[in-house]
Every structure is written in C-alpha cells, then in structure tokens.
Design an enzyme around this catalytic site. Structure first.
Site, PDB file in Angstrom:
ATOM      1  N   HIS A 268       0.891  -1.161   0.000  1.00 58.77           N
ATOM      2  CA  HIS A 268       0.000   0.000   0.000  1.00 58.77           C
ATOM      3  C   HIS A 268       0.923   1.203   0.000  1.00 58.77           C
ATOM      4  CE1 HIS A 268      -3.817   2.091   1.863  1.00 58.77           C
ATOM      5  NE2 HIS A 268      -3.368   2.689   0.770  1.00 58.77           N
ATOM      6  N   PHE A 269       0.780   2.088  -0.966  1.00 53.91           N
ATOM      7  CA  PHE A 269       1.724   3.174  -1.221  1.00 53.91           C
ATOM      8  C   PHE A 269       2.013   3.975   0.043  1.00 53.91           C
ATOM      9  CE2 PHE A 269       2.462   7.159  -4.079  1.00 53.91           C
ATOM     10  CZ  PHE A 269       3.835   7.014  -3.931  1.00 53.91           C
ATOM     11  N   HIS A 270       3.290   3.995   0.454  1.00 53.62           N
ATOM     12  CA  HIS A 270       3.667   4.714   1.666  1.00 53.62           C
ATOM     13  C   HIS A 270       5.164   5.013   1.673  1.00 53.62           C
ATOM     14  CE1 HIS A 270       4.727   0.555   2.672  1.00 53.62           C
ATOM     15  NE2 HIS A 270       5.542   1.033   3.591  1.00 53.62           N
ATOM     16  N   PHE A 271       5.518   6.029   2.443  1.00 53.90           N
ATOM     17  CA  PHE A 271       6.898   6.384   2.739  1.00 53.90           C
ATOM     18  C   PHE A 271       7.125   6.249   4.240  1.00 53.90           C
ATOM     19  CE2 PHE A 271       5.650   8.837  -0.968  1.00 53.90           C
ATOM     20  CZ  PHE A 271       6.749   8.837  -1.803  1.00 53.90           C
TER      21      PHE A 271
END
Length: 366
Positions: free
Chosen positions: A201-204
């Site tokens: 799940h798109f994350h930094f």
C-alpha cells in the site's frame, strides 16, 4: 476504511501552501528548530506513545556512531525483529493492491497523526492556507513497530488504495513534507516492492534522526544532466537535488529513473534528506538543498528475513537499526559495508550507462 468524516476532521487536517515551504535550514542536528508542522507531528506522536499505540517503546533506543570513514549511525532495536507485523509475500516490483491483506485502510482512527492538504486554485496560482481546493492529500500515521522515536508513515491518498509503486503525486507529497520542516533531522524513505517493502500500500517512512549522515554532505560528480553519483560511498547511488526551488523539475528528473527501473523490473530504494548542494558551493553551517538519493538494488523476494540488520532504505543511507544483541557490542563499519555494498554495486554498474543515455538523449520512459 478510514471514514471521510474522520479524514475531514478539523483537528486532523494540516493545510499548507507553497508559502509554508522552508528551502534552507541549519546543518546542526538535534537542535530545537521546529516548524508548525514539526511541532504538530511530534506532539501527536508523543500522544500516541502515551496512549500505548505502539508495539514497544523506542524512547530509550541505544544509539552510537561507528568509528570509521562513513560514521554510520547504528541503533539497537531487537524488538522490531520480533514484534513487527509479518511482512507480505512480495514477488514482483509491481503487484496489484490486495484489499484482503493488511493495508492502511484497516488502521484505527487514533493511529492517524494528521492529514496533509496542499491547496491551490489553479496549477499556477497557490492560494493562502484555508482557501481553494486540496489537490494533494497525504496521511501521516503511526508505524506501530517503529525504528526510532517519531518514526511514522506518510501515505499519499490513503483511501485510493494504491500499490507500493512510486508516482509523481506521491513523490510531490514527500518533498512537500520535507519542505514543511525547519530541521535537518527530518528524513523520508521509500522501499519498492522486492526492495524490502513489507506492505503493498503506497507509503513512505517518515522520521527524525538527530545525527548527521554521510550522504547529507558526501561529494558527488555529475553523471549526466541533473543526475549525480557519489564519489565515495559504499552504496553507489543516483543523486538528485532541489534547484531554484523547482520541485516539479526535481520530480520529473527522479521519475525518469523510476520509470526506467519499473520498465526493467529493478528493485529500488529512495531517501530524501536535507543536505549541501551537489556542486559543492554551500555556505558553512547551512543546508541549502534537498537531496534525493536513489538506489538500484538486488531484489529481496518473498517474506523478509532479518538477522543482524536489514538492507532496506535506512540502512543503505547509513542509518542502521541492529536486531541482534549478540552483535551489538563488537559491531564495526567493516561488518556493514560488504553487505550494503553488495546489494547495490552490480545494479549500479548495469544501470549507470542506461541512466546516462536517458538524460543525454533527454528521453522519457513510457
């Protein structure tokens, strides 16, 4: 899903515009130089810690600087190895989002520290905070298995359920977040799928580290166009910088390389930090740019196996959480260098001529 009512709550929304960006900071770490964003985030993180929302405490993580040329910052954190959520089975650099697996729509409301809203009336006109329409949104949520104090996650457009693949808008939110801070302690990292990402799940990763890293000031040479490489650092990387306050141009340059990596299924890690200009003309005591460091790396397939330390983005940047108490006391720079160098060296040599041609030819990767 996180409800729209919760995400729209006045208490959870931090609205900002270009006028809030800070382009120069001191180079001194560990000082009390907090912006409104820094203060809010650190206050919310402490409240989450006081509410026992994390799997373990990190306020007493032992830290030391290893003797040697590169002054790696190492931290003892055995709890993360045994108390971290089990990683997902990652097999490719690009995989579809899987709603049945853990993702950030499943977190509790109290795990959201704040939501970032970037507002402007048109692509060329940024209005004052509190007016206009939010064109970028990112949620800062806790990492319940933190590396260190204040370790959080930045999730662009959380409810859109994007897979862990870097894109332009996400990178813009990450760069904006760095520019909202007045301290050089702030860091942002990204692990691609098969590049040690554990959640699709798109994350930094977003955290504060009050110690200097070598990559903030390491000398670089130009490879081609806006792309530089380190003259001397054990993890060879492609380095970019913010020039003339032009965030859009920095994003275009970095995304050219990201699209090349994706087209060739190359695992990668990205790290964003304050630093000195790559041309070596910075003023003493000041960080006058934002450095974006990008590593092509050997893939790590399946569920991650961590023994002494990982080979994810923080480790490649010189910030190394250690998970083995048995290795802590006698750990040396020589123990770390061969591992992190081996992850990137071959891929760097392979991709360098391709990236050079990419910028010399001024072509985009479709």
């Amino acid at each position: 899903m996180v409800s729209k009512e919760v995400k729209a709550s006045h208490e959870l929304v931090f609205k900002y515009s270009n006028s809030d960006f800070v382009y120069n900071t001191s180079s001194d770490h560990g000082q009390d130089m907090m912006s409104a964003f820094d203060s809010l985030l650190l206050e919310k993180w402490k409240a989450a810690d006081d509410a026992s929302l994390f799997n373990y405490k990190v306020d007493d993580v032992e830290t030391k600087l290893l003797a040697g040329k590169y002054k790696f910052v190492v931290q003892m954190n055995a709890n993360r190895k045994i108390m971290k959520r089990k990683s997902q089975n990652i097999l490719n650099v690009v995989q579809p989002f899987e709603p049945e697996c853990f993702n950030f729509t499943k977190i509790k409301t109290e795990e959201i520290l704040t939501n970032l809203h970037y507002e402007q009336n048109s692509p060329k006109t940024v209005d004052t905070v509190g007016k206009g329409t939010a064109v970028l949104e990112g949620s800062v949520v806790i990492n319940n298995a933190p590396i260190c104090s204040n370790h959080s996650l930045l999730v662009p457009f959380l409810d859109q359920c994007q897979p862990q693949v870097l894109n332009e808008k996400g990178l813009m939110i990450a760069l904006h977040t760095i520019l909202l801070s007045t301290t050089p302690d702030i860091r942002i990292g990204f692990n691609s799928l098969t590049g040690y990402a554990s959640v699709n799940h798109f994350h930094f990763h977003l955290y504060y580290l009050s110690h200097k890293l070598n990559i903030e000031t390491a000398e670089c040479r130009r490879l081609a166009g806006p792309c530089y490489v380190f003259k001397d650092f054990p993890c060879p990387a492609f380095v970019f910088q913010l020039e003339n306050k032009d965030v859009d141009e920095l994003i275009r340059s970095v995304m050219k390389v990201i699209k090349l990596f994706l087209s060739k299924e190359i695992a990668h890690n990205l790290y964003i930090t304050r630093g000195t200009s790559l041309d070596g003309n910075s003023t003493d005591g000041e960080y006058d740019t934002v450095r974006v460091i990008l590593w092509a790396r050997k893939p790590s397939y399946g569920i991650k196996d961590i023994s002494v330390f990982a080979t994810a983005v923080c480790e490649l940047a010189g910030h190394v959480p250690i998970y083995s108490c048995d290795h802590w006391n006698n750990l040396s720079e020589e123990d770390i260098i061969p591992t992190i160098k081996g992850v990137c060296e071959e891929e760097f040599e392979d991709m360098s001529p391709k990236i050079m041609r990419l910028f010399l030819d001024n072509n985009d990767v479709e």
